[in-house]
Motif scaffolding. Structure first.
Motif, mmCIF file in Angstrom:
data_model
loop_
_atom_site.group_PDB
_atom_site.id
_atom_site.type_symbol
_atom_site.label_atom_id
_atom_site.label_comp_id
_atom_site.label_asym_id
_atom_site.label_seq_id
_atom_site.Cartn_x
_atom_site.Cartn_y
_atom_site.Cartn_z
ATOM 1 N N GLU A 117 55.106 39.084 49.048
ATOM 2 C CA GLU A 117 54.184 38.668 47.920
ATOM 3 C C GLU A 117 55.040 39.167 46.595
ATOM 4 O O GLU A 117 55.085 38.463 45.603
ATOM 5 N N ARG A 118 55.673 40.450 46.786
ATOM 6 C CA ARG A 118 56.202 40.975 45.546
ATOM 7 C C ARG A 118 57.529 40.435 45.283
ATOM 8 O O ARG A 118 57.997 39.945 44.363
ATOM 9 N N LEU A 119 58.332 40.021 46.273
ATOM 10 C CA LEU A 119 59.669 39.326 46.305
ATOM 11 C C LEU A 119 59.140 37.766 45.523
ATOM 12 O O LEU A 119 60.089 37.355 44.767
ATOM 13 N N GLN A 120 58.311 37.183 46.207
ATOM 14 C CA GLN A 120 57.652 35.782 45.515
ATOM 15 C C GLN A 120 57.448 35.907 44.099
ATOM 16 O O GLN A 120 57.940 35.046 43.249
ATOM 17 N N HIS A 121 56.753 36.957 43.767
ATOM 18 C CA HIS A 121 56.457 37.131 42.260
ATOM 19 C C HIS A 121 57.853 37.172 41.460
ATOM 20 O O HIS A 121 57.881 36.995 40.296
ATOM 21 N N GLN A 123 60.625 36.516 42.285
ATOM 22 C CA GLN A 123 61.699 35.161 42.322
ATOM 23 C C GLN A 123 61.151 34.212 41.221
ATOM 24 O O GLN A 123 61.928 33.749 40.432
ATOM 25 N N ALA A 124 59.703 33.961 41.011
ATOM 26 C CA ALA A 124 59.092 33.501 40.044
ATOM 27 C C ALA A 124 59.673 33.710 38.645
ATOM 28 O O ALA A 124 59.885 32.930 37.685
ATOM 29 N N ALA A 125 59.590 35.055 38.501
ATOM 30 C CA ALA A 125 59.628 35.572 37.113
ATOM 31 C C ALA A 125 61.250 35.542 36.819
ATOM 32 O O ALA A 125 61.571 35.090 35.766
ATOM 33 N N LEU A 130 65.556 32.737 33.877
ATOM 34 C CA LEU A 130 66.636 31.741 34.211
ATOM 35 C C LEU A 130 66.504 30.402 33.022
ATOM 36 O O LEU A 130 67.635 29.940 32.487
ATOM 37 N N ASP A 131 65.373 29.696 33.437
ATOM 38 C CA ASP A 131 65.126 28.482 32.711
ATOM 39 C C ASP A 131 65.179 28.826 31.140
ATOM 40 O O ASP A 131 65.674 27.862 30.509
ATOM 41 N N ALA A 132 64.648 29.830 30.900
ATOM 42 C CA ALA A 132 64.392 30.136 29.307
ATOM 43 C C ALA A 132 65.751 30.563 28.732
ATOM 44 O O ALA A 132 66.267 30.230 27.631
#
Length: 157
Positions: A117-121, A123-125, A130-132
């Motif tokens: 869960e921490r890794l998924q969070h 990676q989403a951040a 990166l998009d920004a």
């Protein structure tokens, strides 16, 4: 009652394994708290302790297997129960080891889910950041707004 040396050693190994498993379970509980708190530095220190404790448990397992082999027995629950049958305290500790091992497995599985869960969070951040970073800058280096659109694009005359 005087025990033969192999049986004495088996009793010692079972006692040591129970102690080490209790400590390993405590480390897994600490790991869960550190994962929830997001304490990466604490997790680093704990990982070293956890690895060392795991190696100690593995050595006891190997020693027990060798000892049972010398007694011409397999390293199985049934063989240990047979050899330790006259030692009710040791059999109780052996039962405790089974409970502790199941608890440690469940706690380790839970911690694995928390890590996922921490890794998924994270990676989403990272994906958001990166998009920004690919968006045009809205401000210049002096902090003044940049005009949007309307300017010349590279490669246009």
């Amino acid at each position: 009652m005087s025990l033969q040396p192999e049986l004495q050693r088996l009793v010692q190994l079972i006692d040591s394994e129970a102690v080490l498993l209790r400590g390993f379970l405590a480390l897994l509980e600490r790991e869960e708290a550190l994962l929830i708190a997001g304490d990466a530095d604490g997790l680093l220190v704990l990982t070293r302790e956890k690895t060392e404790r795991f190696h100690q448990l593995q050595r006891i397992h190997n020693d027990r297997a060798l000892l049972l082999g010398r007694l011409r027995r397999p390293n199985t629950d049934a063989a240990i129960r047979e050899v330790c049958q006259p030692l009710p305290d040791t059999l109780r500790r052996w039962d405790e080891i089974h409970v502790l091992a199941r608890d440690a497995q469940a706690r380790n599985d839970l911690n694995g889910k928390l890590i996922t869960e921490r890794l998924q969070h994270n990676q989403a951040a990272m994906s958001i950041l990166l998009d920004a970073s690919r968006q045009p800058q809205l401000y210049d280096s002096a902090g003044h707004p940049r005009p949007g659109g309307g300017g010349r694009h590279l490669g246009s005359a």
